[in-house]
Design an enzyme around this catalytic site. Sequence first.
Site, PDB file in Angstrom:
ATOM      1  N   LEU A 208      -9.622 -34.841  28.852  1.00  0.00           N
ATOM      2  CA  LEU A 208     -10.002 -36.035  29.609  1.00  0.00           C
ATOM      3  C   LEU A 208     -10.666 -37.030  28.665  1.00  0.00           C
ATOM      4  O   LEU A 208     -11.554 -36.657  27.905  1.00  0.00           O
ATOM      5  CB  LEU A 208     -10.981 -35.685  30.735  1.00  0.00           C
ATOM      6  CG  LEU A 208     -10.500 -34.726  31.830  1.00  0.00           C
ATOM      7  CD1 LEU A 208     -11.678 -34.304  32.704  1.00  0.00           C
ATOM      8  CD2 LEU A 208      -9.418 -35.387  32.684  1.00  0.00           C
ATOM      9  N   HIS A 209     -10.232 -38.289  28.716  1.00  0.00           N
ATOM     10  CA  HIS A 209     -10.923 -39.296  27.908  1.00  0.00           C
ATOM     11  C   HIS A 209     -10.824 -40.705  28.477  1.00  0.00           C
ATOM     12  O   HIS A 209     -11.539 -41.593  28.039  1.00  0.00           O
ATOM     13  CB  HIS A 209     -10.370 -39.306  26.472  1.00  0.00           C
ATOM     14  CG  HIS A 209      -9.007 -39.911  26.356  1.00  0.00           C
ATOM     15  ND1 HIS A 209      -7.864 -39.228  26.691  1.00  0.00           N
ATOM     16  CD2 HIS A 209      -8.605 -41.135  25.944  1.00  0.00           C
ATOM     17  CE1 HIS A 209      -6.817 -40.004  26.491  1.00  0.00           C
ATOM     18  NE2 HIS A 209      -7.231 -41.169  26.042  1.00  0.00           N
ATOM     19  N   ARG A 210      -9.967 -40.927  29.474  1.00  0.00           N
ATOM     20  CA  ARG A 210      -9.796 -42.280  29.985  1.00  0.00           C
ATOM     21  C   ARG A 210     -11.004 -42.718  30.816  1.00  0.00           C
ATOM     22  O   ARG A 210     -11.588 -41.906  31.550  1.00  0.00           O
ATOM     23  CB  ARG A 210      -8.512 -42.387  30.809  1.00  0.00           C
ATOM     24  CG  ARG A 210      -7.272 -42.201  29.958  1.00  0.00           C
ATOM     25  CD  ARG A 210      -6.006 -42.660  30.639  1.00  0.00           C
ATOM     26  NE  ARG A 210      -4.867 -42.429  29.764  1.00  0.00           N
ATOM     27  CZ  ARG A 210      -4.472 -43.257  28.811  1.00  0.00           C
ATOM     28  NH1 ARG A 210      -5.119 -44.386  28.613  1.00  0.00           N
ATOM     29  NH2 ARG A 210      -3.427 -42.961  28.051  1.00  0.00           N
ATOM     30  N   ARG A 243     -16.170 -39.263  23.133  1.00  0.00           N
ATOM     31  CA  ARG A 243     -16.532 -40.219  24.188  1.00  0.00           C
ATOM     32  C   ARG A 243     -17.023 -39.484  25.435  1.00  0.00           C
ATOM     33  O   ARG A 243     -18.037 -39.846  26.033  1.00  0.00           O
ATOM     34  CB  ARG A 243     -15.307 -41.076  24.519  1.00  0.00           C
ATOM     35  CG  ARG A 243     -15.474 -41.986  25.719  1.00  0.00           C
ATOM     36  CD  ARG A 243     -14.144 -42.679  26.052  1.00  0.00           C
ATOM     37  NE  ARG A 243     -14.265 -43.465  27.261  1.00  0.00           N
ATOM     38  CZ  ARG A 243     -14.701 -44.700  27.305  1.00  0.00           C
ATOM     39  NH1 ARG A 243     -15.090 -45.281  26.196  1.00  0.00           N
ATOM     40  NH2 ARG A 243     -14.766 -45.350  28.451  1.00  0.00           N
ATOM     41  N   ASP A 282      -5.262 -36.548  30.990  1.00  0.00           N
ATOM     42  CA  ASP A 282      -5.050 -37.955  31.340  1.00  0.00           C
ATOM     43  C   ASP A 282      -4.408 -38.686  30.168  1.00  0.00           C
ATOM     44  O   ASP A 282      -4.434 -39.907  30.091  1.00  0.00           O
ATOM     45  CB  ASP A 282      -6.343 -38.638  31.792  1.00  0.00           C
ATOM     46  CG  ASP A 282      -7.467 -38.556  30.771  1.00  0.00           C
ATOM     47  OD1 ASP A 282      -7.202 -38.187  29.599  1.00  0.00           O
ATOM     48  OD2 ASP A 282      -8.620 -38.876  31.124  1.00  0.00           O
TER      49      ASP A 282
END
Length: 362
Positions: A208-210, A243, A282
């Site tokens: 997950l990073h969005r 992030r 994602d």
Amino acid sequence: MKITIIAGARPNFIKIAPIINAIKKKQNEGFIISFRLVHTGQHYDKNLSETFFEELNIPQPDINLEVKSGTQAEQTGAIMVAFEKELIQNPSDLVLVVGDVNSTMACAIVAKKCNTKVAHVEAGIRSGDLTMPEEINRMVTDSITDYFFTTSTSASENLLKFGAKSSNIHFVGNVMIDTLYQNLDRISAPDFWNEYDLKEKNYIILTLHRPANVDEENSLLHLLRGIDNMVVDKKIIFPIHPRTKAILKETDLAFKNIVFVSPQGYLNFMFLIKNSFAVITDSGGISEETTVMGVPCFTMRDNTERPETETIGTNTIVGTSFENLKKIFNLFLENGGKKSGIPELWDGKASERIISILLDKK
């Protein structure tokens, strides 16, 4: 022919590796072609940058602009200022950009203002979602590109609707898949494989990073706790993006099934994906790799710029809510994965097609 190749972030490194191999092959065949590799420094974490150069045998960059992080505007502006100086000092016949990160757009703009032709690899893909910074990068880059290299016929059609000349659009396949095929016999288990008693198909990969999924701490924790409880008999390996880690801060990351690991190098990560039961992500790029490896993929987005991964491949778009993910994932557990195939021209030869076309146009 002198080509300046731009790389700035993890997906870029994976895409430029086979392009450089294709250039070297043409050099060995006697063609007059050279390249200068520019690393913008957009990703500067070792596991997101240097490791990929080492593992994929990418030569050390001729220059690293060392831009690093910042807001969208700060990073884009810094890349433009630094790359303008670089291109003036080292002129080329063509600037080749890949993908859709800030480096892609910034360097394309600089090249055109320096009257240098631009080639965009992975041109024409569209999600239709202007809240994604990548969508803006794609649209701006394609508006000033000279040579478009596409991964699918739908991407080529998008460019025609956009007003691009058909003679400048070349459906060549997917360079990311070139890299996968070139390295499948080199992938290897990560150091923690035995530590967590991982075996083929006994774990799930989560990435997950969005912003829509990770920017708000409480909603991210709701999602993680839901996924942790959704799968009862398998580990969930989560290589946590810097992030995402920063957003979680000092939050207690004790989960029953989720195992947090550091970002993985390419060879270890492809091994993990290839041997996983399924992938929850994602990322658009990962849905391409899972498609070729036949691994079920569940993409936590409302759209995708890579529709062929869903219509032909193993990917399923599940939206951004945990509730919808759970519903669709449970159907998968009950009924198994869907029938899938590999999209046209995803055959490991896209990079060779690109360089041959560019040599014909010089």
